[in-house]
Design a protein around this motif. Structure first.
Motif, mmCIF file in Angstrom:
data_model
loop_
_atom_site.group_PDB
_atom_site.id
_atom_site.type_symbol
_atom_site.label_atom_id
_atom_site.label_comp_id
_atom_site.label_asym_id
_atom_site.label_seq_id
_atom_site.Cartn_x
_atom_site.Cartn_y
_atom_site.Cartn_z
ATOM 1 N N ASP A 1 0.819 -1.200 0.000
ATOM 2 C CA ASP A 1 0.000 0.000 0.000
ATOM 3 C C ASP A 1 0.856 1.256 0.000
ATOM 4 O O ASP A 1 0.520 2.245 -0.641
ATOM 5 C CB ASP A 1 -0.923 0.018 1.222
ATOM 6 N N GLU A 2 1.967 1.211 0.756
ATOM 7 C CA GLU A 2 2.745 2.413 0.997
ATOM 8 C C GLU A 2 4.027 2.501 0.181
ATOM 9 O O GLU A 2 4.697 3.526 0.199
ATOM 10 C CB GLU A 2 3.061 2.516 2.490
ATOM 11 N N LEU A 3 4.396 1.449 -0.513
ATOM 12 C CA LEU A 3 5.570 1.478 -1.381
ATOM 13 C C LEU A 3 5.163 1.125 -2.816
ATOM 14 O O LEU A 3 5.728 0.225 -3.426
ATOM 15 C CB LEU A 3 6.642 0.501 -0.881
ATOM 16 N N SER B 1 5.674 2.447 -5.628
ATOM 17 C CA SER B 1 6.627 2.694 -6.718
ATOM 18 C C SER B 1 7.826 1.762 -6.682
ATOM 19 O O SER B 1 8.764 1.938 -7.470
ATOM 20 C CB SER B 1 7.105 4.154 -6.676
ATOM 21 N N TRP B 2 7.800 0.771 -5.777
ATOM 22 C CA TRP B 2 8.881 -0.212 -5.690
ATOM 23 C C TRP B 2 8.462 -1.508 -6.373
ATOM 24 O O TRP B 2 7.353 -1.997 -6.181
ATOM 25 C CB TRP B 2 9.205 -0.510 -4.226
ATOM 26 N N LEU C 1 10.483 9.551 -5.928
ATOM 27 C CA LEU C 1 9.215 9.118 -5.356
ATOM 28 C C LEU C 1 9.355 7.868 -4.491
ATOM 29 O O LEU C 1 8.780 7.808 -3.397
ATOM 30 C CB LEU C 1 8.198 8.897 -6.473
ATOM 31 N N PRO C 2 10.106 6.833 -4.908
ATOM 32 C CA PRO C 2 10.227 5.649 -4.043
ATOM 33 C C PRO C 2 10.852 5.951 -2.686
ATOM 34 O O PRO C 2 10.486 5.322 -1.681
ATOM 35 C CB PRO C 2 11.126 4.702 -4.867
ATOM 36 N N GLU D 1 8.249 7.650 -0.526
ATOM 37 C CA GLU D 1 7.343 6.615 -0.017
ATOM 38 C C GLU D 1 7.995 5.829 1.113
ATOM 39 O O GLU D 1 7.323 5.478 2.102
ATOM 40 C CB GLU D 1 6.974 5.657 -1.148
ATOM 41 N N GLU E 1 7.786 7.713 4.408
ATOM 42 C CA GLU E 1 6.445 7.622 4.991
ATOM 43 C C GLU E 1 6.196 6.238 5.570
ATOM 44 O O GLU E 1 5.593 6.095 6.648
ATOM 45 C CB GLU E 1 5.403 7.957 3.924
ATOM 46 N N TYR E 2 6.642 5.209 4.880
ATOM 47 C CA TYR E 2 6.472 3.837 5.360
ATOM 48 C C TYR E 2 7.188 3.643 6.694
ATOM 49 O O TYR E 2 6.641 3.048 7.633
ATOM 50 C CB TYR E 2 7.023 2.874 4.308
ATOM 51 N N TRP F 1 12.770 0.256 -9.131
ATOM 52 C CA TRP F 1 11.791 1.337 -9.038
ATOM 53 C C TRP F 1 10.874 1.371 -10.251
ATOM 54 O O TRP F 1 11.345 1.434 -11.392
ATOM 55 C CB TRP F 1 12.493 2.680 -8.896
ATOM 56 N N ALA G 1 7.762 11.700 -9.310
ATOM 57 C CA ALA G 1 6.317 11.593 -9.109
ATOM 58 C C ALA G 1 5.545 11.744 -10.413
ATOM 59 O O ALA G 1 4.511 11.105 -10.606
ATOM 60 C CB ALA G 1 5.855 12.633 -8.095
#
Length: 333
Positions: free
Chosen positions: A23-25, A27-28, A162-163, A166, A169-170, A319, A324
């Motif tokens: 959910d939170e990553l 872009s990986w 972006l990754p 993220e 935040e994770y 990635w 973004a």
């Protein structure tokens, strides 16, 4: 039976963390690097884990240039300094015959990048000493609002990965406190880190010049002085962490040999730790460079990462997106 139960709980824990990371990553890509991050976060954030780390000790440090935002074709702070030199040149005619100002005004930036963070600091002193910290912060904010990257023609503060945003935040969602630890100027980064990374000014560690308390029309100010206070680069990074944070982090991210000492120090603690290294391998979506690069050279860290357990983040492979607004798919391998 007990071992089976523990294993079952542990697999469930990792599965739960993987769902959260999915959910939170977003872009990986799936792969060893992403899996290592998820597994580490699960181990240190679950109270039932033998590797549980209390929240107050869950400190994560991130280099900035080349790790959180691009650093090619030259460090963003160098671009900022160059623009300031050009703006101030009419008032400083002696710069036309004085280095490094003459080269800057003639468009030759090679010497600045090679001078490293100390050279950038000295250039910053020449162009910004004497003003207050507030005045400098306003100039930095104005520059980020107007300057554009020469290759991508977008604002510099949109050149963040972006990754990695993220990932910040994770980690915070799992009880980590995140810090920027960079060789860049601390007052150059602080005006923008909260907005682009969610990292407030007090969680930024960087190089600095001396300041002093002063009165300006009987108003207290902090005035910038033409003297280097601290260079937060190479071996200075662990010193800066100890000085500003006071705890040994358990998570560290870098991208170049200037992060070598920080990577070693963070991952040499007695408890669990994880080191990751952003490897620039994507010439199509960003840049591809490592050995021999004048900016962000990656040699020693690249050689020693396997034996020290540091995970290489292959930008091209790991990635889905770099920036973004990048809607291009991951290039074929």
């Amino acid at each position: 039976m007990r071992l089976l139960t523990v294993a079952t709980v542990w697999l469930a824990l990792i599965s739960h963390a993987a769902i959260a990371a999915g959910d939170e990553l977003p872009s990986w890509n799936e792969g060893p690097a992403r899996a290592a991050i998820i597994e580490f976060v699960a181990r240190v954030s679950d109270e039932g884990s033998l590797d549980f780390v209390p929240a107050e000790q869950r400190i994560a440090v991130f280099d900035n240039d080349g790790t959180m935002w691009s650093e090619q074709p030259t460090y963003f702070q160098v671009s900022f300094m160059v623009d300031r030199v050009k703006a101030l040149a009419p008032e400083r005619p002696e710069w036309r015959t004085t280095e490094p100002f003459r080269s800057i005004l003639e468009g030759d930036l090679s010497g600045i990048a090679k001078s490293g963070e100390r050279g950038i600091m000295e250039l910053g002193m020449a162009t910004h000493a004497g003003m207050t910290s507030g005045e400098f912060a306003d100039i930095v904010a104005d520059w980020f609002a107007t300057a554009r990257h020469p290759r991508f023609d977008r604002p510099y503060d949109e050149m963040t990965f972006l990754p990695m945003v993220e990932l910040l935040e994770y980690l915070r969602n799992n009880g980590f406190k995140t810090f920027v630890v960079s060789g860049g100027g601390i007052e150059f980064m602080r005006p923008v880190t909260e907005r682009i990374y969610g990292i407030p000014p007090e969680q930024v560690v960087g190089s600095s010049i001396d300041t002093r308390y002063d009165l300006e029309d009987d108003t207290p100010v902090l005035r910038r002085l033409p003297k280097v206070d601290f260079v937060d680069d190479g071996p200075g990074k662990p010193v800066g962490i100890n000085r500003h944070i006071g705890r040994r982090p358990i998570f560290v991210a870098g991208n170049s040999d200037s992060d070598y000492e920080m990577l070693r120090w963070v991952t040499s603690g007695t408890g669990p730790s994880l080191g990751i290294v952003v490897h620039h391998t994507d010439a199509a979506r960003e840049w591809a460079y490592d050995r021999g690069s004048s900016v962000g050279r990656l040699e020693k860290v690249l050689d020693e990462a396997p034996k020290r357990g540091w995970h290489l983040i292959d930008m091209k492979r790991d990635w889905k997106k770099v920036f973004a607004d990048d809607n291009r798919p991951t290039p074929s391998k």
